[in-house]
Design an enzyme around this catalytic site. Structure first.
Site, PDB file in Angstrom:
ATOM      1  N   ASP A 133       0.870  -1.169   0.000  1.00  0.00           N
ATOM      2  CA  ASP A 133       0.000   0.000   0.000  1.00  0.00           C
ATOM      3  C   ASP A 133       0.911   1.224   0.000  1.00  0.00           C
ATOM      4  O   ASP A 133       1.913   1.251   0.735  1.00  0.00           O
ATOM      5  CB  ASP A 133      -0.873   0.029   1.248  1.00  0.00           C
ATOM      6  CG  ASP A 133      -1.980  -1.019   1.230  1.00  0.00           C
ATOM      7  OD1 ASP A 133      -1.973  -1.891   0.346  1.00  0.00           O
ATOM      8  OD2 ASP A 133      -2.850  -0.963   2.124  1.00  0.00           O
ATOM      9  N   HIS A 174       4.930  -7.361  -0.520  1.00  0.00           N
ATOM     10  CA  HIS A 174       4.688  -8.635  -1.205  1.00  0.00           C
ATOM     11  C   HIS A 174       5.411  -8.666  -2.548  1.00  0.00           C
ATOM     12  O   HIS A 174       5.758  -7.622  -3.106  1.00  0.00           O
ATOM     13  CB  HIS A 174       3.182  -8.815  -1.430  1.00  0.00           C
ATOM     14  CG  HIS A 174       2.378  -8.838  -0.161  1.00  0.00           C
ATOM     15  ND1 HIS A 174       1.704  -9.968   0.270  1.00  0.00           N
ATOM     16  CD2 HIS A 174       2.136  -7.884   0.781  1.00  0.00           C
ATOM     17  CE1 HIS A 174       1.084  -9.705   1.410  1.00  0.00           C
ATOM     18  NE2 HIS A 174       1.328  -8.430   1.736  1.00  0.00           N
ATOM     19  N   SER A 195       7.285   3.673   5.906  1.00  0.00           N
ATOM     20  CA  SER A 195       8.548   4.047   5.279  1.00  0.00           C
ATOM     21  C   SER A 195       8.372   4.088   3.763  1.00  0.00           C
ATOM     22  O   SER A 195       7.327   4.493   3.281  1.00  0.00           O
ATOM     23  CB  SER A 195       9.676   3.105   5.681  1.00  0.00           C
ATOM     24  OG  SER A 195      10.918   3.697   5.372  1.00  0.00           O
TER      25      SER A 195
END
Length: 295
Positions: free
Chosen positions: A105, A161, A262
């Site tokens: 995200d 991912h 981050s």
């Protein structure tokens, strides 16, 4: 008697914004960053019920964090909330083999072509990819390629991912600082990504193409964790020597996580292109299309 001109509403708004940016920059960067980051790593793991409930309540009140798709309803600590897993199907993955998906995200920052060996962290702030990768030779596959800067805020899902089917071939840890990586800092500190602690993950896709993911740590990010390690240790335990891997990942499979918000930089070689709609400020969810492979 001369009177100073009255500032326009636009000028007053600009002055307020600059003051807020200065305050944000001061609070997040002119502090003992390493000590504060270590403290956050310790404090976030406290499971004492009163501390846990209070810290989670404060964080939820100060951010737009959405826990509706979290796998768990209750969290043992603030750290457990940050590193939460999601319910199955919460992030559909674009399975088109010609598409490289977003590993996390994020809000898209600077992105576009790599101009030879140079990219931007923000407008007017270029840096050399050889410095980011810690080695000019290690950055060679991405000369004249394409890149995207993906910023995770503290409210977002923190796990990342695999963007395509492939094999993680090499992991390199590069020590550094923990500057904040928000847009304010990126507009003020040159070569910020090259200064911060980071990992370089080189991956070979099943199509034969090589890509690189560069997770960059920041203030309050106690560590970056990777599943390909034998145990989930802090990256500093690896030392500076690159580690060869042969860890296979399916598209969308979890690779690791940040312990706070981050940034992940994605690099692909010449021939790749950003997908339609990808530009600075675009909000993405893990699994959405990010780049298109060469035809």
């Amino acid at each position: 008697m001369n009177h100073a001109p009255v500032p326009s509403p636009r000028a007053r708004w600009r002055d307020r914004l600059l003051l807020q940016e200065d305050l944000n920059f001061l609070l997040t960067n002119r502090v003992p960053r390493a000590a504060l980051t270590r403290f956050m790593g310790w404090f976030g793991r406290i499971e004492q019920p009163l501390v846990r409930r209070a810290s989670i309540a404060v964080w939820r009140a100060c951010t737009e964090i959405d826990l509706s798709d979290a796998q768990e309803r209750e969290f043992s600590s603030l750290h457990a909330m940050f590193t939460r897993a999601l319910q199955p199907g919460a992030r559909p993955v674009d399975m088109d083999p010609q598409v490289l998906t977003s590993p996390c995200d994020a809000i898209v920052g600077a992105c576009g072509p790599v101009a030879g060996t140079q990219v931007f962290q923000a407008k007017g702030f270029p840096y050399e990819i050889g410095e980011l990768f810690g080695d000019a030779e290690a950055a060679r596959p991405w000369h004249d390629g394409v890149y995207a800067t993906l910023r995770l805020t503290s409210a977002m899902y923190h796990r990342f991912h695999a963007p395509h089917d492939g094999t993680l071939q090499r992991l390199t840890y590069l020590s550094g600082d923990t500057w904040n990586v928000n847009p304010i800092a990126l507009r003020r500190i040159e070569r910020l990504f090259c200064r911060n602690e980071r990992a370089v993950l080189r991956m070979r896709l099943d199509t034969g193409h090589a890509i690189a993911l560069v997770p960059v740590a920041a203030i309050l990010v106690a560590s970056i964790r990777l599943h390909c390690m034998d145990t989930l240790l802090h990256l500093r335990t690896l030392g500076a020597r690159p580690r060869d891997c042969a860890e296979r990942f399916a598209k969308g499979q979890e690779m690791g996580w940040f312990e706070h918000g981050s940034t992940i930089l994605v690099f692909a070689p010449r021939g790749f292109a950003l997908c339609e709609g990808i530009a600075e400020g675009t909000r993405l969810r893990m699994g959405q299309a990010l780049m298109r492979l060469p035809a």
